[in-house]
Enzyme design. Structure first.
Site, PDB file in Angstrom:
ATOM      1  N   ASP A 176      30.276  13.832  -6.313  1.00 45.50           N
ATOM      2  CA  ASP A 176      31.669  13.741  -6.759  1.00 45.50           C
ATOM      3  C   ASP A 176      32.164  15.143  -7.103  1.00 45.50           C
ATOM      4  O   ASP A 176      31.552  15.830  -7.914  1.00 45.50           O
ATOM      5  CB  ASP A 176      31.746  12.844  -7.992  1.00 45.50           C
ATOM      6  CG  ASP A 176      33.177  12.505  -8.404  1.00 45.50           C
ATOM      7  OD1 ASP A 176      34.043  13.395  -8.332  1.00 45.50           O
ATOM      8  OD2 ASP A 176      33.415  11.355  -8.807  1.00 45.50           O
TER       9      ASP A 176
ATOM     10  N   SER B  30      37.696   8.288 -13.724  1.00 41.07           N
ATOM     11  CA  SER B  30      37.897   9.694 -14.004  1.00 41.07           C
ATOM     12  C   SER B  30      38.230   9.905 -15.477  1.00 41.07           C
ATOM     13  O   SER B  30      37.467   9.506 -16.343  1.00 41.07           O
ATOM     14  CB  SER B  30      39.001  10.203 -13.084  1.00 41.07           C
ATOM     15  OG  SER B  30      38.922  11.573 -12.871  1.00 41.07           O
TER      16      SER B  30
ATOM     17  N   HIS C 215      35.332  11.133  -4.905  1.00 40.12           N
ATOM     18  CA  HIS C 215      35.595  10.933  -6.323  1.00 40.12           C
ATOM     19  C   HIS C 215      35.681   9.450  -6.642  1.00 40.12           C
ATOM     20  O   HIS C 215      36.541   8.747  -6.122  1.00 40.12           O
ATOM     21  CB  HIS C 215      36.910  11.624  -6.675  1.00 40.12           C
ATOM     22  CG  HIS C 215      37.263  11.587  -8.125  1.00 40.12           C
ATOM     23  ND1 HIS C 215      36.329  11.724  -9.131  1.00 40.12           N
ATOM     24  CD2 HIS C 215      38.463  11.429  -8.754  1.00 40.12           C
ATOM     25  CE1 HIS C 215      36.938  11.657 -10.311  1.00 40.12           C
ATOM     26  NE2 HIS C 215      38.224  11.473 -10.102  1.00 40.12           N
TER      27      HIS C 215
END
Length: 517
Positions: free
Chosen positions: A459, A233, A487
């Site tokens: 995602d 991320s 995710h």
């Protein structure tokens, strides 16, 4: 975690300019706790070993030795880095580090960052790396977690107490009026003033470029010529920044759930809004295909019913059986959290079922998990406060009201159900009390060894298009795709992804660009 932009590893406590990127560790906590809607588990306390506080100058910074101490099943230490890397002879701050030693023939150190910005790499070492990485990766590498500057145990950003956090993350500002925008700017301005008062000079130096420079100090002090790294991320932005600054020291970098730091604030906000909208659509379809789904009619009808919950909570907060009603902002956070992992979708069904009947208690508990709020009203991490501070250090976006309104309209058109919660991010940093540090001009990382960028096709927090974009931005980027929901991918998807990443980390075998799993 830039977004709305920030690739955001998390949804909006109030509209944000950066893409919200929720750390994979938080998703794991949610997946475990959601079924019973229990409070988040306590974080493990880590005792760091003291190191020389008088380390000064670049040579001394890079030559320091870490004083490792046992802490549970791990080793812990404290790294000293310059407060301002432009003044290496000046004041210093401390970075908390933990390590799980290799048990086999060692390949080097493998650094971990779970995202955020604001999530703890020390927590991620135990919750993500050790249990989820390939067994041979755990055996062959010293796995190293660290809390970036401003985060958790590393000279942390400190702003307000529990009641203060409750107020800021639950307030629904009225962005349809100039007065509402001014009220939001003032509220976040007061927050920023509290951050400066309680954090001190480090608040001006929590930007991603500074954190990437800290990683190079850690690489050298660990004795590695090349940096091996898994970033999720927002951690992909941190990793890409490192590669751009130190391409000659890039080893095996895995950037999973990608954020391209070259994208504009508006592109990131709109992209993430689309990501959550698409993930919510997939959830609704799955819910309606099973038994007991509270969302009736077509998928579009179901999405409209979710929007009705959000709109109702914003107009008239739902009761929760506590003195904390469910506002629109809290409702969105509670809906967004389970979308990070399809294993948590059943919790979203429970929350929506209750909310449609006028009970906001389950979505409130999900929102509390998102913000790391314990049942006693304390916040067990500073992740949200660090998220704000790092976001305002990196990229403030526009604060022009007309521009924000135009951008918000475009976002809502792209994501009709949830887009409202991704606009007006500029209000957060409009009155931030320290200057913006900004990012880099060039993220191509020319000359770096091959870098693997991993993207998940649906995602919610870091849309697949960002993985495509980052792989193209990096001169040596190669794209590995997981066709699925949720995710990030490594450690939570399938054996195809796991085998490809493990082969890269263990043998340096780079997957063919465009490989799909």
């Amino acid at each position: 975690m830039t977004p709305a932009p920030e690739a955001l590893s998390r949804p909006v406590p109030a509209p944000r300019r950066r893409a919200l990127v929720r750390a994979v560790a938080a998703v794991a906590v949610a997946a475990l706790a959601l079924a019973g809607c229990s409070a988040p588990r306590e974080q493990t306390e880590v005792t760091t070993a003291p190191t020389a506080a008088d380390v000064r100058g670049l040579d001394a910074i890079y030559a320091q030795e870490l004083g490792w101490q046992a802490c549970g099943d791990l080793e812990c230490a404290t790294l000293v880095v310059p407060l301002d890397h432009e003044e290496p002879d000046g004041d210093t701050i401390e970075i908390a580090v933990s390590r799980h030693r290799a048990s086999g023939e060692k390949l080097g150190s493998l650094l971990i960052n779970p995202g955020g910005p604001g999530s703890s790499g020390i927590d991620a070492l135990s919750s993500i790396a050790i249990p989820r990485f390939g067994a041979e990766v755990v055996e062959r590498y010293d796995l190293v977690g660290f809390d970036p500057r401003g985060v958790a145990a590393s000279t942390p950003v400190t702003c307000v107490d529990g009641p203060g956090m409750d107020r800021i993350v639950s307030t629904d500002f009225d962005f349809t009026t100039d007065e509402g925008i001014a009220a939001a700017e003032a509220a976040y301005g007061e927050l920023g003033a509290a951050c400066l008062q309680n954090t001190g000079p480090v608040l001006e130096h929590v930007d991603t470029v500074s954190a990437a420079k800290d990683m190079d100090v850690l690489r050298a002090v660990l004795g590695d010529d090349a940096l091996h790294y898994v970033g999720y991320s927002y951690g992909t932005q941190l990793g890409a920044t490192y590669a751009a600054l130190f391409p000659e020291h890039v080893g095996r970098l895995v950037l999973d759930g990608a954020l391209d730091p070259t994208l504009s604030s508006q592109e990131l906000s709109e992209g993430q809004a689309r990501g959550f909208e698409n993930a919510l659509r997939a959830y609704v379809a799955d819910c309606q295909a099973g038994a007991g789904c509270p969302l009736t009619g077509s998928v579009d009808d179901g999405l409209d019913q979710v929007k009705q919950v959000l709109d109702r909570a914003r107009r008239s907060p739902l009761p929760t059986g506590t003195d904390r009603p469910l506002t629109g902002t809290l409702a969105f956070s509670g809906i967004a959290l389970p979308l990070y992992d399809e294993q948590s979708w059943s919790a979203l069904t429970t929350g929506l079922d209750a909310a449609l009947a006028g009970d906001g208690s389950v979505l409130l508990q999900l929102a509390d998990l998102y913000y790391d709020r314990a049942a006693d009203g304390t916040y067990t991490s500073n992740s949200t406060q660090a998220f704000w501070a790092i976001g305002c250090a990196d990229d403030r976006g526009t604060t022009d009201v007309a521009e924000m309104r135009a951008q918000a309209a475009a976002i809502e058109e792209a994501a009709p159900t949830v887009g409202y919660y991704f606009g007006y991010g500029g209000v957060i940093c409009a009155q931030w009390p320290v200057p913006e540090a900004g990012g880099l001009e060039d993220y191509s990382a020319e000359g770096a060894a091959p870098i693997v960028v991993v993207g998940t096709t649906n995602d919610p927090a870091t849309p697949y298009a960002w993985a495509e974009s980052l792989a193209g931005t990096l001169d040596s980027g190669t794209l590995l795709t997981y066709e699925g929901e949720g995710h990030t991918a490594y450690g939570r998807s399938n054996t195809c992804i796991a085998d490809a990443v493990d082969a890269y980390l263990l043998e340096g075998t780079v997957p063919d660009d465009g490989t799909r799993c």
